[in-house]
Design an enzyme around this catalytic site. Sequence first.
Site, mmCIF file in Angstrom:
data_model
loop_
_atom_site.group_PDB
_atom_site.id
_atom_site.type_symbol
_atom_site.label_atom_id
_atom_site.label_comp_id
_atom_site.label_asym_id
_atom_site.label_seq_id
_atom_site.Cartn_x
_atom_site.Cartn_y
_atom_site.Cartn_z
ATOM 1 C CE1 TYR A 142 -54.759 19.859 43.584
ATOM 2 C CE2 TYR A 142 -56.096 21.394 42.322
ATOM 3 C CZ TYR A 142 -55.086 20.463 42.380
ATOM 4 O OH TYR A 142 -54.396 20.141 41.242
ATOM 5 C CE LYS A 189 -44.227 9.237 50.169
ATOM 6 N NZ LYS A 189 -43.242 8.451 49.418
ATOM 7 C CG ASP A 221 -42.909 7.092 46.215
ATOM 8 O OD1 ASP A 221 -43.902 6.367 46.430
ATOM 9 O OD2 ASP A 221 -41.936 7.146 46.995
ATOM 10 C CG ASP A 245 -53.323 18.243 38.960
ATOM 11 O OD1 ASP A 245 -53.926 18.350 37.881
ATOM 12 O OD2 ASP A 245 -52.385 18.994 39.313
ATOM 13 C CG ASP A 249 -51.129 16.840 33.434
ATOM 14 O OD1 ASP A 249 -52.379 16.762 33.398
ATOM 15 O OD2 ASP A 249 -50.497 17.894 33.199
#
Length: 371
Positions: A142, A189, A221, A245, A249
């Site tokens: 970000y 990851k 993942d 983020d 959601d």
Amino acid sequence: MKANIVIIPGDGIGPEVTEQAKKALNAVADTFNHTFLFKEALMGACAIDETGNPLPDETIKLCEESDAVLFGAIGDPKYDNDPTAKVRPEQGLLRLRKELGLFCNVRPVKAYDKLIKNSPLKEDRIQGTDISIYRELTGGIYFGTKELSEDGKVASDGCSYSVEEIERIAHLAFVAAQNRRKKLTLVDKANVLETSRLWRKVVTELSSQYPDVTLEYLFVDNAAMQLILNPKQFDVILTENLFGDIISDEASVIGGSIGLLASASVGKENALFEPIHGSFPQAKGKDIANPLASILSAAMLLEHLGLHDEAEAIDRAVQKSLELGITTEDINSEKSFSTSKVGDFIADYIQNQEDSDVNFQNIHMGQSTII
Ligand code: IPM
Ligand code: MG
């Protein structure tokens, strides 16, 4: 207690939902004899329209001087659909997080019994889910260097993390796990990314300071899959900015509506509370948006100020509204209540908790003046 609270209504449904949260805070102030002084500040598309700047200096100053900030939502389709726009509403929120040093974003995800049927996921998979997501908020991709080549054909976003950035949120996540079910899952990851390998190293080293917490690792993942397959396995999830983020959601599906998810963003000196949902422009001004995420964010704000009974009073009122079906159309499409009516109910319940359930059944029947 006397507290200075800055409200940033923001864009889309932000003003409608923060208004309901303010009603809840006023009800708390009345009931528990506190003084909450509110100031409003601009941020987002509305701030660009008024000042040309998504985060005016005045807003930063007010937030720095406050005891807590309550924020609504940010974003407007006119920017989403224009990738060439140089000034974007979201820049305001990102800069505010950075300026206020809000490095730790906490997003609780719960399956409310009353709403289990609202989730598209199978009941037996989600019942009893109670997760706390710790998302790093001021680093990573970000905030990395962004580049677009002169011919506009190549773009890049840098991602970097320092040991210090990882340590400070990891400590908070370990402590949270100690106070919960003592399990911490680091989502990364590390099979591909150098930053993720640093996260693993630092978090593993810190874990020796928290021997009562079981530390587990999951690639992002796989974590995305596990959240849907078996969300009950998670207690505290710790992850970097972008992964947090995305998976928060995703996790909101467990609760039956993204309109229920609150969040706290905290730093050393400042704290900001906001729903995880966006600005939902289609619903703007229609009095249909779910105010519960904003109201629950206000409860997290009270918790942050050390007002535990007060935060619980809001939680109980929200629970009651779900039990009685005094909810907006995202939760109850057949017999829904407007944003402001749900807010009125919550405020009224906070002030009249001693009343019997029968009175509230009457409210549900439409016999109260407030509905
Ligand atoms: C969130 C939002 C923000 C983010 C946007 C609005 C910049 O999606 O708080 O989750 O990506 O952090
Ligand atoms: Mg998001």
